[in-house]
Design a protein around this motif. Sequence first.
Motif, PDB file in Angstrom:
ATOM      1  N   LEU A  78     -50.139  17.121 -32.061  1.00  0.00           N
ATOM      2  CA  LEU A  78     -49.564  15.941 -31.418  1.00  0.00           C
ATOM      3  C   LEU A  78     -50.270  14.674 -31.892  1.00  0.00           C
ATOM      4  O   LEU A  78     -49.633  13.656 -32.166  1.00  0.00           O
ATOM      5  N   ALA A  95     -49.124  13.908 -35.461  1.00  0.00           N
ATOM      6  CA  ALA A  95     -47.771  13.342 -35.460  1.00  0.00           C
ATOM      7  C   ALA A  95     -47.782  11.901 -34.951  1.00  0.00           C
ATOM      8  O   ALA A  95     -47.074  11.044 -35.494  1.00  0.00           O
ATOM      9  N   LEU A  96     -48.581  11.628 -33.933  1.00  0.00           N
ATOM     10  CA  LEU A  96     -48.680  10.259 -33.420  1.00  0.00           C
ATOM     11  C   LEU A  96     -49.338   9.329 -34.434  1.00  0.00           C
ATOM     12  O   LEU A  96     -48.951   8.171 -34.575  1.00  0.00           O
ATOM     13  N   SER A 139     -46.633   8.600 -37.036  1.00  0.00           N
ATOM     14  CA  SER A 139     -45.664   7.682 -36.455  1.00  0.00           C
ATOM     15  C   SER A 139     -46.227   6.269 -36.357  1.00  0.00           C
ATOM     16  O   SER A 139     -45.522   5.288 -36.615  1.00  0.00           O
ATOM     17  N   THR A 148     -39.862   7.580 -32.345  1.00  0.00           N
ATOM     18  CA  THR A 148     -40.593   8.844 -32.462  1.00  0.00           C
ATOM     19  C   THR A 148     -41.947   8.754 -31.759  1.00  0.00           C
ATOM     20  O   THR A 148     -42.337   9.661 -31.021  1.00  0.00           O
ATOM     21  N   LEU A 203     -43.451  10.895 -28.564  1.00  0.00           N
ATOM     22  CA  LEU A 203     -44.752  11.562 -28.641  1.00  0.00           C
ATOM     23  C   LEU A 203     -45.731  11.027 -27.591  1.00  0.00           C
ATOM     24  O   LEU A 203     -46.516  11.787 -27.020  1.00  0.00           O
TER      25      LEU A 203
END
Length: 147
Positions: A82, A85-86, A89, A103, A107
């Motif tokens: 996570l 991914a953050l 983004s 996105t 998240l």
Amino acid sequence: MDDPRCDDANPYESPQTGADVAIPQELDDQAVVKKFHDLIDALGVLWVLFGGLLALGVVPFAGIAWLLGGGESVLWYLAKGLGAALFISGAFTCLHQRWAVYTGLVLAYIAAIGLGPCSTVVLVPVIFHAHWVLRWAREMRARGLPL
């Protein structure tokens, strides 16, 4: 009977939506674009910082999952994923990609709900800032300004 307000308007009608965050008309177009870029850059930097710390395992509430699991558990890997991914983004948000804002917002909601009360306290202002950026982008598009 000569009431000027009586032009078939409903006095109990709710106000129009979308007018809650309006760009002041006295700002010129260049100042509006600069303000939007400042807002979206700040949001991207916050997501890069939080996502990077979470992906590296530096954030203490990611360590709670590790302590509860007795080792590197599935929750530990999910928190790191996570965070990564953050981080990604946030990097694309700094490049002014609107899809990255959406996105990152999803998240951030997942992180605020799933990682515990500490993350919620940290991420709630960031989530409000993300919604502000999206409203500002909608207003700019309505005025015909490039993002």
